[in-house]
Scaffold this active site. Structure first.
Site, PDB file in Angstrom:
ATOM      1  N   LYS A   1      -3.177  -1.501  15.518  1.00 16.90           N
ATOM      2  CA  LYS A   1      -2.716  -0.614  16.577  1.00 16.90           C
ATOM      3  C   LYS A   1      -3.788  -0.480  17.639  1.00 16.90           C
ATOM      4  O   LYS A   1      -4.976  -0.484  17.329  1.00 16.90           O
ATOM      5  CB  LYS A   1      -2.460   0.785  16.003  1.00 16.90           C
ATOM      6  CG  LYS A   1      -1.144   0.914  15.303  1.00 16.90           C
ATOM      7  CD  LYS A   1      -0.696   2.363  15.265  1.00 16.90           C
ATOM      8  CE  LYS A   1       0.649   2.446  14.593  1.00 16.90           C
ATOM      9  NZ  LYS A   1       0.563   2.757  13.169  1.00 16.90           N
TER      10      LYS A   1
ATOM     11  N   SER B   1     -13.321   1.182   9.918  1.00 11.93           N
ATOM     12  CA  SER B   1     -12.588   1.303   8.657  1.00 11.93           C
ATOM     13  C   SER B   1     -13.205   0.465   7.544  1.00 11.93           C
ATOM     14  O   SER B   1     -13.632  -0.679   7.769  1.00 11.93           O
ATOM     15  CB  SER B   1     -11.144   0.851   8.862  1.00 11.93           C
ATOM     16  OG  SER B   1     -10.459   0.855   7.626  1.00 11.93           O
ATOM     17  N   ALA B   2     -13.183   1.023   6.352  1.00 11.73           N
ATOM     18  CA  ALA B   2     -13.623   0.278   5.158  1.00 11.73           C
ATOM     19  C   ALA B   2     -12.705  -0.914   4.872  1.00 11.73           C
ATOM     20  O   ALA B   2     -13.060  -1.796   4.078  1.00 11.73           O
ATOM     21  CB  ALA B   2     -13.666   1.213   3.951  1.00 11.73           C
ATOM     22  N   ASP B   3     -11.531  -0.956   5.519  1.00 14.71           N
ATOM     23  CA  ASP B   3     -10.634  -2.120   5.338  1.00 14.71           C
ATOM     24  C   ASP B   3     -11.342  -3.424   5.724  1.00 14.71           C
ATOM     25  O   ASP B   3     -11.106  -4.471   5.113  1.00 14.71           O
ATOM     26  CB  ASP B   3      -9.382  -1.998   6.226  1.00 14.71           C
ATOM     27  CG  ASP B   3      -8.444  -0.881   5.808  1.00 14.71           C
ATOM     28  OD1 ASP B   3      -8.676  -0.269   4.742  1.00 14.71           O
ATOM     29  OD2 ASP B   3      -7.486  -0.626   6.558  1.00 14.71           O
TER      30      ASP B   3
ATOM     31  N   GLU C   1       0.841  -1.200   0.000  1.00 11.54           N
ATOM     32  CA  GLU C   1       0.000   0.000   0.000  1.00 11.54           C
ATOM     33  C   GLU C   1       0.876   1.251   0.000  1.00 11.54           C
ATOM     34  O   GLU C   1       2.091   1.185   0.238  1.00 11.54           O
ATOM     35  CB  GLU C   1      -0.919   0.010   1.227  1.00 11.54           C
ATOM     36  CG  GLU C   1      -0.177   0.059   2.551  1.00 11.54           C
ATOM     37  CD  GLU C   1      -1.022   0.670   3.661  1.00 11.54           C
ATOM     38  OE1 GLU C   1      -1.548   1.789   3.483  1.00 11.54           O
ATOM     39  OE2 GLU C   1      -1.132   0.044   4.731  1.00 11.54           O
TER      40      GLU C   1
END
Ligand code: PSU
Ligand code: MN
Length: 308
Positions: free
Chosen positions: A158, A139-141, A24
């Site tokens: 994290k 998150s969209a992750d 990324e």
């Protein structure tokens, strides 16, 4: 379907069926300060090469989706202070407008899949933020892991996130979370956490086999491999925990929302921990690059041996 722009190395690897590892670029533009961001990006690429795979760093440059950046492009991106942060929602808009942006885990998975790349190495994924029951910040992750068939190697998440809720959302969405070589979920700065990992594997060959098995079953979505930071690079939780609390508090009182939250927390933690977080970050990203290269090589080998 759109054909991304492939760097020379990536095009050659694709043609010969050689193993590739996607990387990324938000970690470069929004995750680390200049000039360490460029140094780390270069080291990660070198580590993947040293372990028998070709790195493919992904970004949008002036509207073009690049899979694999040449050294000059990588340097330009690392110096672009105003690069957009591109998740699933932003990718097409950035390309349509001809702008430059760095891809998050979600957008990198989309591009990797488009390019036929099975494995992706990063540092930490996005997840469910602390206080998400109020803010709805997830998150969209996580949704991407549920729908795009790429194996993502990270060092856990994290502790700026709510790790327990992050694991719950992954489970709900059918994402296998596989800890490498231990029973507990790693927590980025720390090799372990109090949370049991949903799954465990001790061998990259088995991770490759499971990746191919998901494909054979026609299952959408990827796998999340959680690779613990090397013990000697860990940051003790008594040091990092109060700093995370401080960063989260500052984000709240400054009214941070949406995609600004994670970059704000990351940059505050870099400042608050000074050199220490950067050293840990470098160690864990390199460790993930190695494991990802090993999984990618295994996938290539196993595909060959089962194709008549
Ligand atoms: N967490 C980290 N380092 C990072 C990121 C998250 O420890 O660099 C970046 C990744 O690109 C990740 C993105 O995909 O932040 C998540 O942003 P958000 O929470 O806004 O979805
Ligand atoms: Mn968010």
């Amino acid at each position: 379907m759109i054909r991304p722009h492939y760097s020379k190395d990536v095009a050659e690897a694709r043609e010969s069926g050689a193993p590739l590892v996607a990387l990324e670029s938000t970690i470069i533009t929004h995750g680390m300060p200049w000039p360490q961001n460029l140094e780390v990006a270069q080291q990660v690429e070198a580590e993947i090469r040293a372990h028998g795979a070709t790195p493919a760093t992904i970004a949008v440059l002036d509207g073009t989706l690049h899979v694999g950046l040449d050294p000059a492009q990588l340097e330009t991106l690392a110096k672009t202070a105003d690069a957009a942060k591109l998740s699933r929602a932003d990718l097409a808009v950035c390309m349509a407008e001809g702008r430059t942006g760095a891809t998050t885990v979600a957008a990198t998975m989309i591009a990797a899949h488009l390019a036929g790349i099975d494995v992706f190495a990063t540092g930490g994924i996005g997840g469910v933020h602390q206080g998400a029951e109020q803010s709805f910040d997830i998150s969209a992750d996580l949704a991407e892991l549920a729908q795009t068939p790429v194996t993502v190697v990270c060092a856990g998440a994290k502790a700026i996130l709510d790790l327990a809720k992050t694991l719950e959302v992954l489970e709900t969405n059918g994402v296998p979370v596989i800890a490498y070589g231990q029973d507990h979920f790693p927590a980025f700065w720390s090799a372990t956490s109090s949370l049991p990992a949903p799954l465990r594997m001790d061998d990259p060959a088995m991770m490759a086999r499971a990746h191919l098995m998901r494909g054979a079953l026609g299952l959408a979505g990827g796998q999340l491999i959680a690779n613990p930071i090397p013990r000697k690079a860990e940051i003790p939780s008594e040091i990092i925990t109060p700093l995370i609390a401080q960063a989260n508090h500052e984000a709240k009182i400054q009214g941070m929302t949406g995609k600004a939250v994670t970059p704000f927390l990351l940059s505050r933690l870099f400042e608050l921990t000074e050199g220490r977080s950067l050293k840990a970050n470098i160690a864990l990203v390199l460790n993930n690059a190695r494991l990802a290269a090993n999984i990618a090589r295994e996938i290539t080998d196993q595909r060959k041996s089962t194709t008549p």
